[in-house]
Structure formats: structure tokens, C-alpha cells
Design an enzyme around this catalytic site. Structure first.
Site, mmCIF file in Angstrom:
data_model
loop_
_atom_site.group_PDB
_atom_site.id
_atom_site.type_symbol
_atom_site.label_atom_id
_atom_site.label_comp_id
_atom_site.label_asym_id
_atom_site.label_seq_id
_atom_site.Cartn_x
_atom_site.Cartn_y
_atom_site.Cartn_z
ATOM 1 N N ASP A 29 1.342 4.446 -8.776
ATOM 2 C CA ASP A 29 0.837 4.777 -7.432
ATOM 3 C C ASP A 29 -0.207 5.889 -7.466
ATOM 4 O O ASP A 29 -0.097 6.890 -6.750
ATOM 5 C CB ASP A 29 1.991 5.195 -6.500
ATOM 6 C CG ASP A 29 3.143 4.209 -6.514
ATOM 7 O OD1 ASP A 29 2.871 2.997 -6.606
ATOM 8 O OD2 ASP A 29 4.297 4.648 -6.448
ATOM 9 N N GLU A 75 0.889 -2.268 2.030
ATOM 10 C CA GLU A 75 1.315 -0.883 1.821
ATOM 11 C C GLU A 75 0.165 -0.111 1.192
ATOM 12 O O GLU A 75 -0.959 -0.594 1.094
ATOM 13 C CB GLU A 75 2.562 -0.861 0.921
ATOM 14 C CG GLU A 75 2.358 -1.564 -0.404
ATOM 15 C CD GLU A 75 3.628 -1.699 -1.224
ATOM 16 O OE1 GLU A 75 4.577 -0.919 -1.003
ATOM 17 O OE2 GLU A 75 3.679 -2.575 -2.099
#
Length: 525
Positions: free
Chosen positions: A15, A187
Site C-alpha cells: 500500500d 479502494e
């Protein structure tokens, strides 16, 4: 021509959020249940990277005691504006089932190495918060929206709300600006502004083998957003031959010369679809088309292992030492603990100078009080070695060298005490939560209670060894299949990666100490 070799952040570093300040580049990555929270890497050329610091170092910033496996810190967003670093993160308290308890916070600092502020609570409507600094001075929060209701898309899209920096709170209405594409699982939002357009970069497809980066744009920050006709702009879905799998969750950075790069998540299986190293970070060079869409410079959406570096002076760092002699008064930056920080009640570098002392606490399934420190596995092949001084008095007391994924999956070369054998060593394993002892009989120990312990990992196999002082290494059992120390094992998805480290347990509650003389982590090319 200088090349970037991917992944640039190897091992569990998912991420990525990339940020440039002057000539310095920083990448923040998720740390989940490991403490301290949010790893921050530094580079000056996008080729060479070093782990610089962590942002969340105090329990007042991050309290994860009791957090379940693969909860904790998800998807940080690092940005910089007018002399201040901003870091957003989610502390996930629960994730299995219909509900997700996802609390979003903001911390700030004037220096990347801290000190970072106490957290400002933002919201809990979903995860992956990101802060956009508009050119008119206003600041905007975007995050994905979670919808637990039956029959609804749980990844319900992206919401937007203004953040008032002086008041340290969100203000104004919440606007639902994007519902995602047909890839679903929308997301990881990030907003950018270029040539009059707001660009919304999102992760879609789920953070597994259909993962992708998609883009949409609008003349207004509130939308409506036009979807890129060539989405996804990055993915390795359907291409099992690629070295970099799971490509997705991107974040953009521009060099002073106007070169664009995307930091993104990826993974490299060791066998079949199993990724013991966890999800890593890679960089791709990007270009803008004449009609204002972003494309990989290589053409097509496929991630590449070697990428042209920007025209910057090479800035390598000194290599990290392989051995930690525990002579420093504080832990090396590569060490992590589970859920809570190291404190003198269970870890000491001063009670016996030159040694790491761990006082045994709860079992390896505990989400509260484990005495364990570990570092990421960052290569397919490596060896780790330690020397332990320890005199257990009963089977409730254990210490040793561990390969650890989470409370359900680990392999542990441990020293303990048996009623008939006395002090002995053997291998414990948990595979999807099922406990096992891998030797038919533990190995008795008759000499001085000083144990040299080693593990050699070669992709999906680990061989453990023991030795006395300067004696040759003796194998402990047969090679162990460690593919269960993987994101993709068992059926439900997990988010971290394998660690190697040191630990001690005292299930009788007496805090029996174990002293470790050194720890060596050596990658094998």
C-alpha cells in the site's frame, strides 16, 4: 542508462504512498499489527532506498492491543504542504464478516523523522483515507465507503469531505463522488490536479491476483468523474508468467524535471500462488497522453521488473550490517514487535549489556502480550542466526528462533524443559491454527545452556540447525514446508508477510528471561 530494479521495497511493504519534498522522496507503507506503525523509506534517486523511520511510535498514537491478525494500520497516505508533513492511516479493529471497524486518523510533523503529533480522529466510514491539498489552500479527505448491508456492494465507492486544518476536524457535507468501475472492490483513493482536471486514482479488483489501478477525472472535485476508457492502467491480472503479480494500489509522484512515476503494490509467489514475502512495493515510469490520460511509459498496463530511472544523480546508501550485536541502547529500525511497543517490563538492552533480554509472557496465539521481536523476510533465500542463553525450568517456559506470519501460522525452533529429558530443543509449528510438534522426540541438551540456533530458508523450504559454541551446525529434523507463512494461505486473505525473529514465553506467568547475544540476517543471492 540507470534502471530501477523492482520491487524497490522488498518483503512486506504494501500500500505505498509516495511523496517528494525538494530532492527527497519518501514512501510510507502499511504495517498492520506490527509496531511501530507506518514504515517510511527514503530515496534521492528512486533507485536506492533505505528504511528511515516510523511515524507511529507511541501507544498514545496507536493502541493495537487485542487487534486481530491483519488488522491495525492499513494504507497510510503521506503528503506535504507548506512546511508540514501529513500522514493519514486507518487503525482497523475488526475485519472478518459483514462489518469492519475502521477508524481513520491524521498525524503531522515538521520533520519526516518526527516527532509526529498526537492523532486527530477523522471518521470511521471506511478505510484507505487520503488527503488532497488543493491549489486554493483547501484540503480534502477521500476514503473508500464500506456498506455492510445485504445485497449492497460492500466496496460502495469513494466519499469526499473537506478538512479544516486550523480546526483539526472535518467540515461540510460528505459527498459520494465515485462508485467505481466494473472491476469493483474500489479502494485506495488518491486525488491529483493537472491542467484543470481532478484525477482520482483508485485500487480495484481486490488486493489479490485481479488487483488493478484505475483512473477517473473531473473538472470539479465533487464530480461527476469520467472513467478512463483504457482502464485498468496497471494490472497483472490474467498474466501468471509475470514476475510481479497482484499489481495495484498506486500512488503518483512527479520529479522536478516533470517525470512521473507510480509506486504500487505487487507480490512475487514462491510456489504456485503463495507469497511468503507478502506484498511489496514497485515503481513504474508513466507518461501523460495528448488527451490527458496517464499511461505506463512501457505501453500497456503490465508492471515491469526493470524501469528507466529519472535523470537524477545516483545516491546509494551504505549497506545495512548483517549482524545486530545488541550493543545499542535502542532497537535497530528493522525490528518490529506485535501490537504494542517494546518496553522495559518485557524487553531490555541494558539489564545485561550486549544482550537482548526478553522476559517470557503470553503464548504465540496472544493478541495482547507477546514477547517477540522480528524483522521482515526480504529475499527468497536467506539465513538467520542467533545465540541464546536460557535455563528453562519447565515446559511452560520457551525461547528461541521463529519464522512468524501470524497467530495461526508460524514455525518455531525453541528451547524448553521436559520432565524426563531436562533442557531440550525441538520445533513447534502452527498451520492454520493447528498446533504440531515436528520432531518425534525433542533433542536433549547436556552442555552449558548456551544455544546457537539457525534457520536457512530457500523459497518454500526452511531448514533449522543448532550448535554449541564453535561446533559445526547440526540439522534439526527435515526441511519444513513454509508455504503456509503466506498471504494466500489458507482460504481467507491476509495482508502481511513472513518475519524472522526472537521470542520467549512463560505460560506460568513468572517472566523467565531469555538472553540473546546477537542476531544475524544474511540474504543469499
Amino acid at each position: 542508462m540507470t534502471m530501477i530494479m523492482n520491487p524497490v521495497l522488498r518483503g512486506f511493504n504494501p500500500d505505498p504512498s509516495i511523496c517528494r519534498v525538494g530532492d527527497d522522496y519518501y514512501i510510507a507503507t502499511s504495517t498492520f499489527e506490527w509496531f511501530p506503525g507506518v514504515q517510511i523509506h527514503h530515496s534521492r534517486d528512486l533507485v536506492h532506498w533505505r528504511l528511515l523511520t516510523h511515524a507511529l511510535t507511541r501507544p498514545s498514537q496507536l493502541d493495537m492491543k487485542g487487534n486481530a491478525d491483519s488488522c491495525g494500520v492499513w494504507a497510510p497516505c503521506l503528503s506535504y504542504d507548506n512546511g508540514t508533513f501529513y500522514l493519514l492511516f486507518t487503525d482497523v479493529k475488526s475485519r472478518i464478516g459483514a462489518y469492519k471497524d475502521t477508524h481513520n486518523y491524521l498525524v503531522t510533523a515538521q520533520n519526516i523523522e518526527g516527532p509526529w503529533s498526537e492523532p486527530v480522529y477523522l471518521n470511521s466510514s471506511g478505510f484507505d483515507p487520503s488527503l488532497f491539498h488543493d491549489d486554493d489552500g483547501r484540503k480534502w479527505l477521500v476514503n473508500m465507503l464500506w456498506d455492510f448491508r445485504k445485497g449492497h456492494n460492500r466496496f460502495a465507492g469513494i466519499v469526499l469531505q473537506e478538512y479544516a486544518a486550523e480546526e483539526q476536524r472535518l467540515v461540510g457535507p460528505v459527498r459520494h463522488i465515485f462508485r467505481g468501475t466494473e472491476l469493483r472492490f474500489t479502494e485506495g483513493p488518491h486525488l491529483y490536479k493537472r491542467n484543470g482536471y481532478y484525477y482520482l486514482l483508485t485500487a480495484e479488483g481486490g488486493t489479490e491476483y485481479n488487483h488493478a489501478v484505475t483512473m477517473a477525472r473531473s473538472k470539479s472535485i465533487e464530480g461527476p468523474y469520467e472513467v478512463d476508457p483504457q482502464n485498468p492502467i496497471l494490472t497483472s491480472a490474467g498474466r501468471p508468467e509475470l514476475a510481479l503479480q497482484k499489481a495495484g494500489h498506486g500512488c503518483l509522484v512527479e520529479t522536478p524535471a516533470g517525470e512521473w512515476y507510480m509506486a504500487h503494490l505487487c507480490a512475487r509467489p514462491v510456489k504456485d500462488h503463495l507469497c511468503v514475502l507478502g506484498r511489496e512495493t514497485a515503481l513504474q515510469r508513466c507518461e501523460w497522453t495528448a488527451d490527458g490520460w496517464l499511461r505506463l511509459a512501457s505501453g500497456g498496463p503490465v508492471p515491469e521488473e526493470t524501469v528507466q530511472a529519472p535523470g537524477l544523480p545516483e545516491s546509494p546508501f551504505e549497506p545495512e550490517p548483517e549482524t545486530d550485536d545488541f550493543d545499542s541502547p535502542k532497537l535497530n529500525v528493522h525490528w518490529s514487535t506485535l501490537r504494542v511497543p517494546a518496553d522495559p517490563s518485557w524487553l531490555s538492552l541494558s539489564e545485561r549489556p550486549g544482550y537482548l533480554r526478553l522476559k517470557g509472557r503470553e503464548s504465540l496465539i496472544s493478541t495482547h502480550r507477546q514477547s517477540l521481536i522480528a524483522r521482515r523476510q526480504q529475499a527468497f533465500r536467506f539465513e538467520a542466526e542467533t545465540c541464546l542463553e536460557y535455563e528453562p525450568e519447565n515446559y511452560l517456559q520457551m525461547a528461541g528462533l521463529i519464522l512468524y506470519y501470524d497467530t495461526k501460522d508460524y514455525v518455531y525452533l525453541r528451547v524448553t524443559h521436559h520432565e524426563e529429558l531436562g533442557v531440550c530443543l525441538g520445533i513447534l509449528q502452527s498451520r492454520n491454527g493447528v498446533y504440531d510438534e515436528l520432531l518425534e522426540r525433542d533433542i536433549p541438551w547436556t552442555g552449558r545452556c548456551r544455544f546457537r540456533l539457525k534457520v536457512e530458508v530457500n523459497r518454500e523450504l526452511a531448514q533449522f540447525y543448532y550448535g554449541e559454541e564453535d561446533a559445526a551446525w547440526t540439522p534439526v529434523g527435515e526441511p519444513v514446508d513454509i508455504t503456509h507463512l503466506s498471504d494466500d494461505f489458507p482460504e481467507y486473505i491476509r495482508f502481511t508477510g513472513n518475519f524472522v525473529g526472537l521470542c520467549a514465553q512463560d505460560l506460568g506467568g513468572l517472566a523467565k528471561p531469555a538472553d540473546f547475544d546477537y542476531f544475524t540476517y544474511r540474504e543469499i543471492r
